[in-house]
Scaffold this active site. Structure first.
Site, PDB file in Angstrom:
ATOM      1  N   HIS A  49      -7.027  -6.335  -0.979  1.00  0.00           N
ATOM      2  CA  HIS A  49      -6.095  -5.231  -0.849  1.00  0.00           C
ATOM      3  C   HIS A  49      -5.003  -5.739   0.292  1.00  0.00           C
ATOM      4  O   HIS A  49      -3.849  -5.443   0.283  1.00  0.00           O
ATOM      5  CB  HIS A  49      -6.558  -3.919  -0.210  1.00  0.00           C
ATOM      6  CG  HIS A  49      -5.748  -2.943  -0.092  1.00  0.00           C
ATOM      7  ND1 HIS A  49      -4.862  -2.479  -1.045  1.00  0.00           N
ATOM      8  CD2 HIS A  49      -5.306  -2.270   0.955  1.00  0.00           C
ATOM      9  CE1 HIS A  49      -4.178  -1.609  -0.620  1.00  0.00           C
ATOM     10  NE2 HIS A  49      -4.238  -1.408   0.556  1.00  0.00           N
ATOM     11  N   ASP A  86       0.990  -0.982   0.045  1.00  0.00           N
ATOM     12  CA  ASP A  86      -0.022   0.055   0.058  1.00  0.00           C
ATOM     13  C   ASP A  86       0.899   1.275   0.070  1.00  0.00           C
ATOM     14  O   ASP A  86       1.689   1.427  -0.806  1.00  0.00           O
ATOM     15  CB  ASP A  86      -0.876   0.106   1.286  1.00  0.00           C
ATOM     16  CG  ASP A  86      -2.159   1.010   1.199  1.00  0.00           C
ATOM     17  OD1 ASP A  86      -2.865   1.009   0.418  1.00  0.00           O
ATOM     18  OD2 ASP A  86      -1.697   1.853   2.122  1.00  0.00           O
TER      19      ASP A  86
END
Length: 329
Positions: free
Chosen positions: A308, A108
């Site tokens: 994610h 991320d």
């Protein structure tokens, strides 16, 4: 044999003086240094499974609370969160750990830190792994300007720009915020919601507007880890992490000397097939361009069904891909 394994098994929390910050780091194992950089809204504990696996495989795995997060200092100055600050933190962390080199891994927001660390200091970072956010050399187009020129004014990156606004929303109920963001952006959440968490924000609903409480915790969900995130963000708030978003333009300006620069060290990319970040218009072209931008690429892994949070959603798979990559260096 056994004594090495015993050493690997013990995780220690340390607080180090790094680049003017007091930085909290989790350290496990001994051997070649591997730095693990978390993203938003996360902490060192996001890497718990990898700390274990890397230590057992003969590496010294170190996961910091990044600048602005958890047990690490959070400077008040909004401008103290550029990519150059974040890369400087990682360069100085290597020194503080009495090492001269490391392999850097980022997920991320930690991924751009890892990519830029490899780009700016190839002497320190001998290899790099990015997760979720693909690499692209610093470019001629600034992302926020590109969004508004394309007629987008409600993208979450834009919503996060105004100091105080996202803080107020996320801090109203920290537990709900952490649970909803984690569930929504996961493979299970994406299958249920069928709309991006990291996408457009409906003006009257805020960032959390369309996110839901998990109907049941996914298999990868670790209740005690969730409790740790909630306790830490309740204590610190979200401002430190949000300030990373508020330096997108500033970082772009500062990185101008490296425009078009590629990463030559051994590299690898990993993401979940259901990751919202892969739905950004830039992501697919960036991945397709890896042949040029990452000439040292040793693998590009898109994990089906995962969202994610891949190092948690697919912990064993991610750990084994990391260990295979490290073993081939």
């Amino acid at each position: 044999g056994l004594s090495k394994h015993m050493a690997a098994a013990t995780l220690s929390m340390q607080t180090l003086d790094v680049n003017g910050l007091r930085m909290q780091v989790a350290v496990q194992g001994s051997g070649p240094l591997v730095l693990l950089c978390h993203g938003f809204p996360e902490l060192w504990i996001s890497w718990r499974a990898q700390l274990d696996a890397l230590a057992a495989a003969g590496y010294r795995a170190v996961a910091p609370d990044m600048r602005g997060y958890g047990g690490t200092s959070a400077p008040d100055d909004v401008t103290a969160y550029t990519q150059l600050h974040l890369v400087s933190d990682m360069v100085d962390l290597v020194r503080a750990l009495n090492e001269t080199q490391a392999v850097i891994v980022g997920h991320d927001w930690g991924a751009p830190v890892a990519w830029h660390a490899a780009l700016l200091r190839p002497d320190v970072f001998r290899a790099v792994v990015g997760m979720s956010v693909p690499f692209a050399p610093p470019g001629r187009v600034e992302m926020l300007s590109a969004l508004s020129q394309a007629g987008m004014h409600d993208f979450y990156l834009q919503y996060f720009q105004t100091p105080g606004r996202a803080e107020a929303e996320l801090e109203r109920d920290v537990g709900a915020s952490i649970r909803r963001i984690h569930f929504g952006a996961s493979g299970e959440g994406q299958a249920l919601l069928r709309r991006p968490v990291f996408g457009a924000v409906e003006p009257d609903k805020g960032f959390l507007g369309h996110l839901v409480e998990p109907p049941s915790p996914p298999a990868w969900w670790n209740e005690s880890d969730m409790g740790y995130y909630i306790a830490e963000f309740t204590r610190t708030g979200f401002r430190g992490g949000l300030n990373w978003y508020r330096n997108i333009r500033r970082s772009w300006e500062l990185l101008a000397p490296w425009r078009g620069q590629v990463i030559r060290q051994p590299s690898m990319f990993m993401a979940g097939a259901s990751d919202d970040v892969l739905k950004f218009p830039s992501s697919k072209p960036q991945i397709e361009n890896f042949g040029k931008t990452l000439p040292g690429l040793r693998g590009c892994h898109i994990l089906e069904g995962a969202g994610h949070w891949i190092q948690r959603e697919r912990a064993p798979a991610i750990s084994s891909l990391l260990i295979d990559f490290l073993a081939r260096l």
